[in-house]
Design an enzyme around this catalytic site. Structure first.
Site, PDB file in Angstrom:
ATOM      1  N   ARG A   1      19.472 -14.218  -4.333  1.00 14.11           N
ATOM      2  CA  ARG A   1      19.565 -15.009  -5.560  1.00 14.11           C
ATOM      3  C   ARG A   1      19.904 -16.471  -5.299  1.00 14.11           C
ATOM      4  O   ARG A   1      19.784 -17.306  -6.200  1.00 14.11           O
ATOM      5  CB  ARG A   1      20.631 -14.415  -6.504  1.00 14.11           C
TER       6      ARG A   1
ATOM      7  N   LEU B   1       0.827  -1.193   0.000  1.00 15.50           N
ATOM      8  CA  LEU B   1       0.000   0.000   0.000  1.00 15.50           C
ATOM      9  C   LEU B   1       0.866   1.249   0.000  1.00 15.50           C
ATOM     10  O   LEU B   1       1.976   1.263   0.538  1.00 15.50           O
ATOM     11  CB  LEU B   1      -0.870  -0.021   1.267  1.00 15.50           C
TER      12      LEU B   1
ATOM     13  N   THR C   1       4.650   0.919   1.908  1.00 22.24           N
ATOM     14  CA  THR C   1       5.927   1.402   1.383  1.00 22.24           C
ATOM     15  C   THR C   1       6.176   2.815   1.896  1.00 22.24           C
ATOM     16  O   THR C   1       5.371   3.711   1.670  1.00 22.24           O
ATOM     17  CB  THR C   1       5.922   1.382  -0.152  1.00 22.24           C
TER      18      THR C   1
ATOM     19  N   GLY D   1      18.362  -8.443  -3.454  1.00 26.01           N
ATOM     20  CA  GLY D   1      19.603  -9.158  -3.737  1.00 26.01           C
ATOM     21  C   GLY D   1      19.585 -10.643  -3.484  1.00 26.01           C
ATOM     22  O   GLY D   1      20.609 -11.310  -3.691  1.00 26.01           O
TER      23      GLY D   1
ATOM     24  N   ARG E   1      15.739   1.072  -6.432  1.00 23.55           N
ATOM     25  CA  ARG E   1      15.066   1.865  -7.459  1.00 23.55           C
ATOM     26  C   ARG E   1      14.688   3.267  -6.987  1.00 23.55           C
ATOM     27  O   ARG E   1      14.107   4.037  -7.754  1.00 23.55           O
ATOM     28  CB  ARG E   1      13.804   1.123  -7.911  1.00 23.55           C
TER      29      ARG E   1
ATOM     30  N   HIS F   1      13.973  -0.767  -1.835  1.00 23.44           N
ATOM     31  CA  HIS F   1      13.037  -0.671  -2.965  1.00 23.44           C
ATOM     32  C   HIS F   1      13.661  -1.253  -4.232  1.00 23.44           C
ATOM     33  O   HIS F   1      13.492  -0.723  -5.332  1.00 23.44           O
ATOM     34  CB  HIS F   1      12.641   0.794  -3.199  1.00 23.44           C
TER      35      HIS F   1
ATOM     36  N   ARG G   1      15.032   6.678 -12.584  1.00 27.32           N
ATOM     37  CA  ARG G   1      15.602   5.502 -13.243  1.00 27.32           C
ATOM     38  C   ARG G   1      15.862   5.884 -14.691  1.00 27.32           C
ATOM     39  O   ARG G   1      14.928   6.073 -15.472  1.00 27.32           O
ATOM     40  CB  ARG G   1      14.638   4.326 -13.126  1.00 27.32           C
TER      41      ARG G   1
ATOM     42  N   LYS H   1       7.710  -1.149   4.862  1.00 30.84           N
ATOM     43  CA  LYS H   1       8.709  -1.569   3.874  1.00 30.84           C
ATOM     44  C   LYS H   1       9.520  -0.365   3.403  1.00 30.84           C
ATOM     45  O   LYS H   1       8.955   0.616   2.923  1.00 30.84           O
ATOM     46  CB  LYS H   1       8.009  -2.219   2.676  1.00 30.84           C
TER      47      LYS H   1
ATOM     48  N   GLY I   1      11.791 -10.272  -5.443  1.00 32.84           N
ATOM     49  CA  GLY I   1      10.946  -9.596  -6.422  1.00 32.84           C
ATOM     50  C   GLY I   1      11.298 -10.005  -7.836  1.00 32.84           C
ATOM     51  O   GLY I   1      10.557 -10.710  -8.510  1.00 32.84           O
TER      52      GLY I   1
END
Length: 365
Positions: A291, A129, A156, A289, A259, A256, A165, A232, A310
């Site tokens: 992975r 939200l 957020t 990050g 970003r 984020h 960006r 967040k 994400g």
């Protein structure tokens, strides 16, 4: 091609996604230093395994906000997933349900709250939200999430304005004409139409986002919902302490996806001091990050109760929809289980902070 790790799905996606969508998903802010740090910082951490421990019976589960999940690996909110696959967020949510974890739906999704609830009724779903200039928009979103059976709100807090960006600026990024920001369709409080949605994401979002957002708005949000509140985007112990003082259920340590503000620390770099500052006053999670299964282990050792991914889920979605997301999550789950075994841990409760150290611990020798 055999897909055996998360990177395989990323490479595939970068070869097939249209440039407009690919650059949106993969890019970070400005020089993208923090985007690189999110990955590199994990590589600078060393695992100190224990050996000769009976690990024949292992349990990867965790309890998060009172719900037991099979793995401490959930999916972060990511906008506009139908750019990756026609079933978008619905396919992603179903995959997370099958994996036995938590799916977080973005406000800026191309499948609505109600569509995702119907498509994945058995998935533990959280709703991400924003608090908008028009508080009625926020209130209406909250009510819809509650009615649809979502289990928590993820607010957020690091996006009072939109980060720059460069790739999106160059591409003049916009949502493809056949798609919609589905949560705003038919919203009684919404005064922005589809044509404006497609005029450019930054312009659209800046008409909605409230740069006057402050801690008092957390109190307002807690007053209008009974759902647990996760904040967040916290990266400092100072803000984490304020959040805990306000009685939030959890903090998601996040930049984020790198970003918003470039050159902030990697999430894993910020995690330890936040965990120390907050202790057990609220739950702590991390995204950014992740992975490998070893990354999950490192985050849990340094204070996170679970992690969220994400982009890896989007890469799986791009490849083969629900099946692709399932495969990506299962890869991370298997790697995490293997890491437990090879460090002498039978469950997440066996993971200790002393088992993960910075590489400089050894470079001094």
């Amino acid at each position: 091609m055999s897909f055996i790790c998360v990177n395989d799905y990323e490479v595939y996606s970068k070869n097939v996604l249209p440039k407009n969508a690919l650059d949106y998903y993969k890019s970070g802010a400005c020089s993208q230093l923090t985007l690189r740090l999110n990955i590199d910082a994990f590589q600078r951490l060393r695992i100190r395994p224990r050996i000769m421990i009976d690990i024949s019976n292992r349990d990867c589960s965790a309890t998060v906000l009172g719900y037991k999940i099979k793995y401490p690996i959930g999916v972060s909110p990511t906008a506009m997933q139908k750019m990756a696959h026609p079933e978008g967020e619905c396919a992603n949510a179903r995959a997370v349900g099958a994996f036995g974890s938590i799916f977080t739906l973005s406000t800026l999704s191309t499948s609505s709250i109600e569509e995702v609830a119907k498509a994945a009724p058995n998935t533990n779903k959280w709703f991400q939200l924003y608090i908008y200039k028009d508080r009625d928009v926020t209130r209406e979103m909250v009510l819809r999430a509650e009615k649809a059976g979502f289990k928590a709100l993820v607010l957020t807090v690091d996006a009072s304005v939109f980060g720059t960006r460069y790739a999106d600026v160059r591409n003049k990024f916009h949502l493809p004409a056949h798609l919609r920001l589905a949560n705003f369709e038919g919203l009684k409080s919404n005064k922005i139409n589809h044509a404006e949605q497609n005029s450019g994401l930054t312009e659209y979002v800046n008409k909605l986002f409230d740069s006057s957002l402050s801690w008092k708005d957390i109190k307002w949000l807690k007053d209008i919902t009974k759902l647990p509140l996760v904040l967040k985007g916290i990266l400092t112990p100072e803000d984490a302490i304020i959040a805990a003082d306000l009685g939030v259920a959890a903090i998601l340590v996040s930049n984020h996806g790198a970003r918003q503000l470039d050159t902030v620390p990697a999430s894993i770099e910020a995690l330890p001091e936040i965990a120390t500052a907050v202790g057990n006053r609220c739950e702590i999670y991390l995204d950014g990050g992740i992975r490998y299964g070893t990354d999950v282990f490192k985050a849990l050792a340094l204070g996170a109760k679970m992690v969220f991914v994400g982009r890896p889920a989007v890469w799986g979605l791009t490849h083969s929809g629900e099946e692709g997301v399932t495969n990506v999550l299962n890869i991370l789950g298997r790697e995490f289980d293997e890491t437990l075994a090879l460090t002498g841990c039978k469950s997440v409760s066996d993971i200790k902070k002393s088992m993960v150290v910075h590489e400089s611990t050894y470079s001094k020798l």
